[in-house]
Each structure stands twice: as structure tokens, then as C-alpha cells.
Design a protein around this motif. Structure first.
Motif, mmCIF file in Angstrom:
data_model
loop_
_atom_site.group_PDB
_atom_site.id
_atom_site.type_symbol
_atom_site.label_atom_id
_atom_site.label_comp_id
_atom_site.label_asym_id
_atom_site.label_seq_id
_atom_site.Cartn_x
_atom_site.Cartn_y
_atom_site.Cartn_z
ATOM 1 N N SER A 27 5.922 8.351 -2.981
ATOM 2 C CA SER A 27 4.873 8.428 -1.951
ATOM 3 C C SER A 27 5.432 9.187 -0.747
ATOM 4 N N THR A 28 4.738 10.206 -0.307
ATOM 5 C CA THR A 28 5.214 10.949 0.875
ATOM 6 C C THR A 28 5.208 10.044 2.108
ATOM 7 N N ASN A 29 4.265 9.083 2.162
ATOM 8 C CA ASN A 29 4.283 8.158 3.306
ATOM 9 C C ASN A 29 5.561 7.315 3.302
ATOM 10 N N GLN A 50 2.468 12.731 -6.717
ATOM 11 C CA GLN A 50 2.952 11.423 -6.276
ATOM 12 C C GLN A 50 2.846 10.445 -7.444
ATOM 13 N N GLY A 53 1.516 6.674 -5.058
ATOM 14 C CA GLY A 53 0.758 6.928 -3.830
ATOM 15 C C GLY A 53 -0.041 5.693 -3.415
ATOM 16 N N ARG A 54 -0.191 5.543 -2.118
ATOM 17 C CA ARG A 54 -0.926 4.393 -1.577
ATOM 18 C C ARG A 54 -2.138 4.863 -0.790
ATOM 19 N N GLY A 55 -3.240 4.121 -0.919
ATOM 20 C CA GLY A 55 -4.450 4.435 -0.181
ATOM 21 C C GLY A 55 -4.732 3.385 0.886
ATOM 22 N N ARG A 56 -5.871 3.501 1.523
ATOM 23 C CA ARG A 56 -6.250 2.557 2.576
ATOM 24 C C ARG A 56 -6.514 1.179 1.974
ATOM 25 N N TRP A 61 -3.469 5.201 -4.687
ATOM 26 C CA TRP A 61 -4.064 6.539 -4.557
ATOM 27 C C TRP A 61 -3.444 7.387 -5.646
ATOM 28 N N LYS A 119 -15.765 12.861 -2.487
ATOM 29 C CA LYS A 119 -14.555 12.777 -1.669
ATOM 30 C C LYS A 119 -13.507 13.777 -2.150
ATOM 31 N N ILE A 123 -7.049 9.760 4.000
ATOM 32 C CA ILE A 123 -5.943 9.682 4.956
ATOM 33 C C ILE A 123 -5.496 8.225 5.127
ATOM 34 N N VAL A 136 -1.912 12.464 4.284
ATOM 35 C CA VAL A 136 -3.145 13.115 3.833
ATOM 36 C C VAL A 136 -3.020 13.429 2.345
ATOM 37 N N GLY A 137 -3.999 13.022 1.570
ATOM 38 C CA GLY A 137 -4.027 13.341 0.142
ATOM 39 C C GLY A 137 -5.240 14.200 -0.154
HETATM 40 C C1 BTN Z 1 -7.585 6.681 1.135
HETATM 41 O O1 BTN Z 1 -7.514 5.542 0.633
HETATM 42 O O2 BTN Z 1 -8.604 7.335 1.171
HETATM 43 C C2 BTN Z 1 -6.344 7.269 1.769
HETATM 44 C C3 BTN Z 1 -5.492 7.964 0.766
HETATM 45 C C4 BTN Z 1 -4.249 8.556 1.403
HETATM 46 C C5 BTN Z 1 -3.319 9.143 0.354
HETATM 47 C C6 BTN Z 1 -2.200 9.912 0.972
HETATM 48 S S1 BTN Z 1 -1.438 11.004 -0.187
HETATM 49 C C7 BTN Z 1 -0.162 11.336 0.932
HETATM 50 C C8 BTN Z 1 0.201 10.002 1.565
HETATM 51 N N1 BTN Z 1 1.131 9.271 0.758
HETATM 52 C C9 BTN Z 1 0.607 8.125 0.274
HETATM 53 O O3 BTN Z 1 1.201 7.309 -0.465
HETATM 54 N N2 BTN Z 1 -0.644 7.993 0.702
HETATM 55 C C10 BTN Z 1 -1.044 9.104 1.553
#
Ligand code: BTN
Length: 243
Positions: A27-29, A50, A53-56, A61, A119, A123, A136-137
């Protein structure tokens, strides 16, 4: 296909960010959070794939190869109460980069970048002490069938897919806005599709339904309901219809 690596991004870039690039990363975050703990700032951690990856709101994600995954590590020049504005600034910057790629993009409160009702980018903003990570994804090369329902990508919309140029435009647009709270709100209002619409927002305190009439510092949605004006600071927003 055009190159997507640190050198290609640097070739396009005028904004003051150090770019750390990965072909693939969890995950870049998460990487930006590590750098935050080391005291760094103004770094853009960028990847093409990724694996975690994690979302909101605790969601996953998906991050297949062919995306643009970019986390900005910032030491903001704002009052902490205004940090949520950085999420709005990132949404505006992403929408600008999408438009520059030839695709008409709008924003759904607070920070989804849409093409029509689909979508294209999301973010996730996180705080680490006095640092903020704005992740940002963007769906770039994926086919619609490989995305979650209701998702779309730059390629599916017929846009130009030069991911290095996209990141450079995003970083520059973000850099132009980041220290200017009123400018962020004005630019967000201009790009948003939410204002003037009937919306339903699922908040931690229940559902709010009515007309979205404005966004206020630091990113609060103002909704005119049958029971009066309600201000929403967090939640999932659904567009019902234009008024
Ligand atoms: C959402 O749930 O809409 C937000 C998604 C955000 C994903 C981005 S991808 C780059 C960064 N790294 C992550 O793990 N999550 C964010």
C-alpha cells in the motif's frame, strides 16, 4: 505504452515532491506512513500495482497492475482543524488530471472522482502525528469488467493513458491549492456534481436526506432537509437526482 517510473514522472514534474516509485507495493499509504515516522515530507509514493490497498471506512481497495496509486506525504501549512481540506484539494487535483487526459470528471462529496455515475478514483487521507498522508487510487488501464460494480477507468472512458504525465499534473494541481483553504473550497465547488442535488448520506449518526446546498470549511456538506439544515462531516454520499 508510455513508461511509468520515477524518471518518467520527474521528466514531467515541476512541483516540489520527491517521487518514490514502486512497480508493485502493498500500500502506498503504508509506505508514506513509514516515511512520516522518519520525519520526511513532500514525498509522493507512487506505484503501478498494490497488493494490500486500503480504502475509506476500513474497506479494501483493489490495486491491480495498470492503476495509478499515489500517496502524498505532507507536513501541512494549515491548522490541524483544516486538514480535511487536503482531501478536497486532492479530489480537485485528480479531477483536473482526469480532464487533462481527455475525460470529463466530476467530484462526489467528499472525494470520489466520477465519470457520469461511475467511480474512477478514490482518496484515503490519514494523519500520522503532524504529518498527513493523502492517498489517491485511480483506475487507469483496467477493463470495467475487472473493476467493482459501478467502476470505470481512464482507458474505458477513451482517455489518454500516460500515467507518468497524469501523476505530474495531479501533483502540480495539488501543490497550487494546498495552502489556500478558500481556493480549495472554490475549486471543489466548481468541480463537484453533488451541490444542487438530492442526496442521501449514511453518517455514523444515521441517514441524512435532502438537497446538498454547499460545502463549508473544512469539507462539511450542508444539506437542506425537511427538518432544517444539517451539516455532515463524514459519511457515504449517494446522489439521488438533480434538482
Ligand atoms: C476509497 O475508498 O474510495 C478510497 C480509496 C483510496 C485508495 C488509495 S490507492 C493509494 C493509497 N494507498 C492505499 O492503500 N489506499 C490509497
Amino acid at each position: 505504452m508510455s513508461e511509468f517510473d520515477a524518471e518518467a514522472i520527474d521528466d514531467h514534474l515541476a512541483a516540489p515532491f520527491r517521487v518514490e516509485f514502486y512497480g508493485s507495493i502493498g500500500s502506498t499509504n503504508d509506505r508514506a506512513r513509514e516515511l512520516a515516522r522518519e520525519g520526511e515530507s513532500d514525498v509522493a509514493v507512487v506505484a503501478g500495482e498494490q497488493t494490500a490497498g486500503r480504502g475509506r471506512r476500513g474497506r479494501d481497495w483493489r490495486g491491480p497492475e495498470g492503476g495509478i496509486y499515489c500517496s502524498l506525504l505532507l507536513a501541512p501549512d494549515l491548522e490541524p482543524a483544516d486538514y480535511p481540506l487536503l482531501t478536497l484539494a486532492a479530489a480537485v487535483a485528480t479531477a483536473r488530471a482526469v480532464r487533462q487526459a481527455g475525460v470529463a470528471a466530476t467530484i462526489k462529496w467528499p472525494n470520489d472522482v466520477l465519470v457520469g455515475d461511475r467511480k474512477l478514483a478514490g482518496i484515503l487521507t490519514e494523519r500520522v502525528g503532524d504529518r498527513v498522508v493523502v492517498g489517491v487510487g485511480v483506475n487507469a488501464l483496467a477493463d470495467r469488467g475487472d473493476l467493482p460494480d459501478g467502476g470505470t477507468s481512464l482507458r474505458a472512458e477513451g482517455g489518454t493513458v500516460d500515467r507518468a504525465a497524469f501523476v505530474a499534473v495531479l501533483l502540480e494541481a495539488f501543490d497550487d491549492l494546498r495552502d489556500d483553504p478558500e481556493g480549495i473550497l472554490a475549486a471543489w465547488r466548481e468541480s463537484a456534481d453533488t451541490l444542487g442535488r438530492e442526496v442521501r448520506v449514511e453518517t455514523p449518526d444515521g441517514t441524512v436526506e435532502g438537497e446538498a446546498i454547499d460545502v463549508e470549511r473544512p469539507g462539511t456538506l450542508v444539506v437542506e432537509t425537511d427538518d432544517g439544515t444539517v451539516r455532515v462531516t463524514t459519511g457515504d454520499c449517494q446522489h439521488l437526482r438533480a434538482i
